[in-house]
Design a protein around this motif. Structure first.
Motif, short mmCIF file in Angstrom:
data_model
loop_
_atom_site.label_atom_id
_atom_site.label_comp_id
_atom_site.label_asym_id
_atom_site.label_seq_id
_atom_site.Cartn_x
_atom_site.Cartn_y
_atom_site.Cartn_z
N ILE A 84 -15.88 31.53 -3.27
CA ILE A 84 -15.13 30.38 -3.80
C ILE A 84 -15.71 29.91 -5.13
O ILE A 84 -14.98 29.69 -6.10
N THR A 85 -17.04 29.79 -5.19
CA THR A 85 -17.67 29.34 -6.43
C THR A 85 -17.44 30.34 -7.56
O THR A 85 -17.13 29.96 -8.69
N GLY A 86 -17.60 31.63 -7.25
CA GLY A 86 -17.37 32.65 -8.27
C GLY A 86 -15.95 32.66 -8.78
O GLY A 86 -15.71 32.83 -9.98
N LEU A 87 -14.98 32.48 -7.88
CA LEU A 87 -13.57 32.45 -8.30
C LEU A 87 -13.27 31.23 -9.15
O LEU A 87 -12.50 31.30 -10.12
N MET A 88 -13.89 30.09 -8.81
CA MET A 88 -13.71 28.89 -9.62
C MET A 88 -14.19 29.12 -11.05
O MET A 88 -13.50 28.79 -12.02
N VAL A 89 -15.37 29.71 -11.17
CA VAL A 89 -15.91 30.01 -12.50
C VAL A 89 -15.02 31.00 -13.22
O VAL A 89 -14.75 30.87 -14.42
N MET A 90 -14.54 32.01 -12.50
CA MET A 90 -13.68 33.02 -13.11
C MET A 90 -12.44 32.40 -13.73
O MET A 90 -12.06 32.74 -14.86
N VAL A 91 -11.83 31.47 -13.03
CA VAL A 91 -10.59 30.88 -13.50
C VAL A 91 -10.81 30.08 -14.78
O VAL A 91 -10.15 30.32 -15.81
N TYR A 92 -11.76 29.11 -14.76
CA TYR A 92 -11.86 28.26 -15.95
C TYR A 92 -12.56 28.94 -17.11
O TYR A 92 -12.31 28.63 -18.27
N ALA A 93 -13.43 29.93 -16.83
CA ALA A 93 -14.09 30.64 -17.93
C ALA A 93 -13.14 31.62 -18.62
O ALA A 93 -13.17 31.77 -19.84
N SER A 94 -12.30 32.30 -17.84
CA SER A 94 -11.38 33.28 -18.43
C SER A 94 -10.17 32.61 -19.07
O SER A 94 -9.60 33.13 -20.03
N ILE A 95 -9.77 31.44 -18.57
CA ILE A 95 -8.64 30.72 -19.15
C ILE A 95 -9.07 29.92 -20.39
O ILE A 95 -8.43 29.98 -21.44
#
Length: 483
Positions: free
Chosen positions: A157-168
């Protein structure tokens, strides 16, 4: 366990991070905007981002744990930061702003050839993967204790959260989210310490008298030793680690070139460096306060609890609802800010040092590549984090891997910047010599049963490898001058 109010606080924090990151989506219209914010960041935002990059979830747990189990000797590491910052603002900041390249390693190809750039970039990526995985795993442990969620679920969950806002959102989302997360973790740490003082007999005076009388505030022994963690060894080790951060770490260098002005870049370094000192001291004070609290209430603490788990145990058992959730959010902030920084800088290295070297790339294709690789690096960090599950000591594995992957980069960077006579061949031999020493020394950390050691403290590896690469490079340049 956290109750509904705590879960509400955590959920609000996570949703706010996502919404904030998404707000930068349409502001990243070019690759330069995604990687350096078009060079328009104010110094205060970059300074808070540098600070938040320093403070990971490891710091949030390990520093209080060190103080609880021992004393404040590890705080000496923080005291070395201004020494490295002096060199950073004097040499590294103007150097990288002058060459004005997206990647920190571009100049190595111009200086020594393609191998040097590839070696540094590849080692940086490996280091960041190990770092992100270790941080995701280590932050999952206290959050698991506080919420009851599974460790693997927290990592994902934490990794996916970072993935979303860092890649967007790109580096704009990373920097400004870092700044907000920095305020959250400082607020959480301050609140935790104040609550501890209110629960200690005698309050602040009791904390100071008992801490000083017991030696829990000692900075360690001042007699230098090659095998023990003395004051001078930790200071020297911290100086080299921080010199590597300021001079060879892509995530720091992106912040140098992202500042509006040279003066703004220098101020951001000083702000991040000097802010970390009192905050890290606060973590040590929390650890000492925990030791005093549980000494005064000895029946409350399980005897087999590890030092790094003391703070999570205190939060889950002694703090009221709502505040508990705020401190969980602070721990998540500490980890997510560091991981998001690594995701963005790794994507930049993949673009500049690998993808663009073999082909011409339009700006829009470069932007798409950055978004894609940001997501890939975040997903890989989740995989590495899951791989850390079950290891005896994630910190020991991380330190050993960091020494192997990044130990030779600083020496090569220094050779490239400050030794104009060093030849390509001399640099190759110097790096080879340094890597042989690093690999041999690191065997003892990864495989203790081999008994491979020089009788040196493990912290000496980065120091000696850097000096070894510099020394070999300079010596060979002197005996075989460039023609």
């Amino acid at each position: 366990m956290a109750d509904q109010l705590d879960f509400a606080v955590i959920l609000i924090y996570l949703l706010a991070v996502l919404a904030f990151g998404y707000s930068f989506y349409r502001k990243n219209k070019t690759a330069g905007s995604f990687t350096r914010g078009d060079g328009q960041f104010p110094a205060w935002a970059l300074g808070m981002s540098v600070f938040a990059t320093y403070v990971s979830s490891i710091s949030f747990l390990a520093l209080p744990g060190n103080a609880f189990a021992g004393d404040w000797s590890s705080f000496v590491f923080s005291l070395s930061i201004p020494l490295a910052a002096v060199i950073a603002v004097r040499f590294f900041v103007p150097f990288y702003r002058k060459i004005n390249r997206e990647s920190a390693y571009t100049f190595l190809e111009e200086r020594f050839g393609r191998w040097a750039r590839t070696y540094a970039a590849f080692c940086y990526l490996l280091t960041q993967l190990a770092r992100m995985g270790a941080i995701l795993y280590l932050l999952s442990l206290p959050v698991h204790s506080l919420t009851g969620w599974s460790v693997s679920a927290i990592i994902v969950i934490t990794g996916l959260m970072v993935m979303v806002y860092a890649s967007i959102g790109g580096i704009k989302a990373v920097v400004y989210t870092d700044a907000i997360q920095g305020f959250i973790l400082i607020s959480g740490a301050l609140l935790c310490f104040v609550l501890l003082l209110s629960q200690i007999e005698g309050g602040l005076s009791g904390f100071l008298s008992m801490g000083l009388d017991s030696g829990k505030m000692s900075l360690g022994q001042f007699q230098f030793s090659f095998s023990d963690s003395s004051f001078w060894l930790i200071l020297l080790y911290g100086f080299f680690i921080n010199l590597q951060n300021f001079g060879a770490d892509q995530s720091y260098i992106q912040r140098y070139i992202g500042a509006k002005t040279d003066e703004g870049a220098r101020r951001s370094v000083w702000m991040g460096a000097l802010l970390y000192i009192p905050v890290s001291l606060l973590f040590f004070m929390i650890g000492t306060a925990l030791w005093i609290y549980y000494r005064q209430n000895s029946g409350l603490l399980p005897p087999d609890l590890q030092a790094d788990q003391i703070l999570p145990f205190y939060i889950v058992n002694e703090l009221p609802s709502g505040i508990k959730g705020l401190l969980i959010a602070a721990i998540l902030s500490a980890g997510m800010s560091t991981v998001s920084t690594s995701v963005n800088s790794s994507a930049t290295v993949l673009l500049e040092d690998f993808y663009k070297r073999s082909r011409k790339v339009s700006d829009q294709n470069a932007l798409r590549f950055l978004r894609l690789t940001s997501g890939i690096m975040a997903l890989l960090s989740i995989v590495v984090g899951l791989m850390f599950m079950g290891v005896n000591s994630a910190l020991d594995i991380w330190w050993a891997l960091a020494s192997i992957f990044s130990g030779g980069i600083l020496g090569l960077i220094l050779l490239g910047q400050f030794s104009g006579k060093t030849t390509n061949k001399a640099a190759q031999l110097a790096v080879a010599g340094g890597l042989i020493f690093i690999l041999y020394s690191s065997l003892n950390s990864l495989f203790p049963d081999l008994k491979v050691t020089f009788g040196l403290h493990p912290n000496f590896v980065i120091i000696i490898s850097t000096l070894l690469i510099l020394g070999i490079g300079l010596l060979l340049s002197k005996t075989n001058p460039k023609r």
